[in-house]
Design an enzyme around this catalytic site. Structure first.
Site, PDB file in Angstrom:
ATOM      1  N   ASN A   1       0.822  -1.203   0.000  1.00 15.58           N
ATOM      2  CA  ASN A   1       0.000   0.000   0.000  1.00 15.58           C
ATOM      3  C   ASN A   1       0.858   1.256   0.000  1.00 15.58           C
ATOM      4  O   ASN A   1       1.978   1.268   0.527  1.00 15.58           O
ATOM      5  CB  ASN A   1      -0.927   0.005   1.214  1.00 15.58           C
ATOM      6  CG  ASN A   1      -1.881  -1.174   1.205  1.00 15.58           C
ATOM      7  OD1 ASN A   1      -2.157  -1.749   0.161  1.00 15.58           O
ATOM      8  ND2 ASN A   1      -2.380  -1.544   2.377  1.00 15.58           N
TER       9      ASN A   1
ATOM     10  N   CYS B   1      12.297  12.323  -8.688  1.00 15.75           N
ATOM     11  CA  CYS B   1      12.782  12.917  -9.932  1.00 15.75           C
ATOM     12  C   CYS B   1      13.125  11.807 -10.914  1.00 15.75           C
ATOM     13  O   CYS B   1      13.985  10.973 -10.627  1.00 15.75           O
ATOM     14  CB  CYS B   1      14.006  13.790  -9.690  1.00 15.75           C
ATOM     15  SG  CYS B   1      14.685  14.513 -11.210  1.00 15.75           S
TER      16      CYS B   1
ATOM     17  N   HIS C   1       6.042  -0.568  -2.749  1.00 16.35           N
ATOM     18  CA  HIS C   1       5.468   0.096  -3.929  1.00 16.35           C
ATOM     19  C   HIS C   1       5.510   1.615  -3.826  1.00 16.35           C
ATOM     20  O   HIS C   1       4.827   2.297  -4.579  1.00 16.35           O
ATOM     21  CB  HIS C   1       4.036  -0.375  -4.158  1.00 16.35           C
ATOM     22  CG  HIS C   1       3.942  -1.793  -4.628  1.00 16.35           C
ATOM     23  ND1 HIS C   1       2.765  -2.525  -4.614  1.00 16.35           N
ATOM     24  CD2 HIS C   1       4.888  -2.630  -5.141  1.00 16.35           C
ATOM     25  CE1 HIS C   1       3.000  -3.749  -5.085  1.00 16.35           C
ATOM     26  NE2 HIS C   1       4.273  -3.826  -5.396  1.00 16.35           N
TER      27      HIS C   1
ATOM     28  N   GLY D   1      -5.009  -9.120   3.517  1.00 15.23           N
ATOM     29  CA  GLY D   1      -5.702  -8.305   2.539  1.00 15.23           C
ATOM     30  C   GLY D   1      -5.049  -8.230   1.175  1.00 15.23           C
ATOM     31  O   GLY D   1      -5.106  -7.191   0.522  1.00 15.23           O
TER      32      GLY D   1
END
Length: 232
Positions: free
Chosen positions: A91, A115, A107, A173
């Site tokens: 998440n 940049c 992630h 989850g």
């Protein structure tokens, strides 16, 4: 059992009860856009304004969201368990940190900017736009610090080390459809860890787990954490 090392992988399902949609929610942000358009480097190259608009909306949602009982329970486990508790999350919403936990963000994070020219990272403003300048090299190459489809997730070496040294692996989850995270259970099991899945329903990889807890994250995660802490 008190000295065991626990590694917990969390996915979109843990944040759903905080009002943040999963990939497959009908009517949610993801349902309004093709993944190829808003979550790939190619999509960003084609239409950076659309991608920035999408992540600006997600950033606002995440900033307004509050952690739920599942996030709070994992923070409690990390605080009270005598061994090491490592949270690895897919998440990008920052709710683990809002609950008081520490997490490895494989992630990326909505709260970060990156940049594309020099790799510099900095806190993202609530609104980013095409041409956002890098504070380090001044290139107009600012993008969300999010791992898109086709890119390599962050921190994979340290995650692999944790999976190979844990005694208990839990997945909370997750859909079991996105690799490399979907392969973490096999990696942990191969190293001898007991594995447990906590999910709203069976996932694509449920058969790979030793144990299963089915139900809303806000119910099954606190119950599981309470059992672990009661075993001390």
């Amino acid at each position: 059992m008190a000295a065991e090392k626990i590694v917990i992988l969390t996915g979109a399902g843990i944040s759903a009860e905080s009002g943040l949609g999963t990939f497959r929610d009908e009517g949610g942000l993801w349902a309004q856009h093709r993944i190829e358009d808003v979550a790939t480097p190619e999509g960003f190259a084609r239409n950076p304004a659309l991608v920035h608009s999408f992540y600006n909306a997600r950033r606002v949602q995440a900033a307004e969201a509050a952690p739920n009982a599942a996030h709070e329970a994992l923070a409690r486990l990390q605080r009270d368990w005598p061994g090491e508790v490592v949270i690895v999350t897919q998440n990008v919403d920052g709710l683990h940190e809002k609950a008081g936990a520490r997490a490895i963000h494989m992630h990326g994070e909505l709260a970060g900017a990156l940049c594309a020219a020099c790799g510099q990272r900095w806190p993202a403003p609530m609104e980013m736009a095409p041409g956002t300048a890098c504070p380090a090299c001044t290139a107009p190459a600012g993008r969300p610090d999010i791992v898109w489809f086709g890119e390599i997730p962050y921190h994979m070496e340290i995650i692999a080390e944790h999976l190979q040294s844990c005694d208990l692996f839990a997945s909370v989850g997750t859909s079991g459809q996105v690799y490399p995270a979907a392969g973490f259970v096999q990696e942990a099991a191969y190293s001898g860890a007991h594995t447990v899945e906590l999910n709203l329903a069976d996932s694509d990889i449920s058969r790979a787990f030793d144990d299963h807890r089915i139900g809303p994250a806000s119910e099954v995660v606190p119950a599981w954490v309470a059992e672990l802490l009661a075993s001390l």
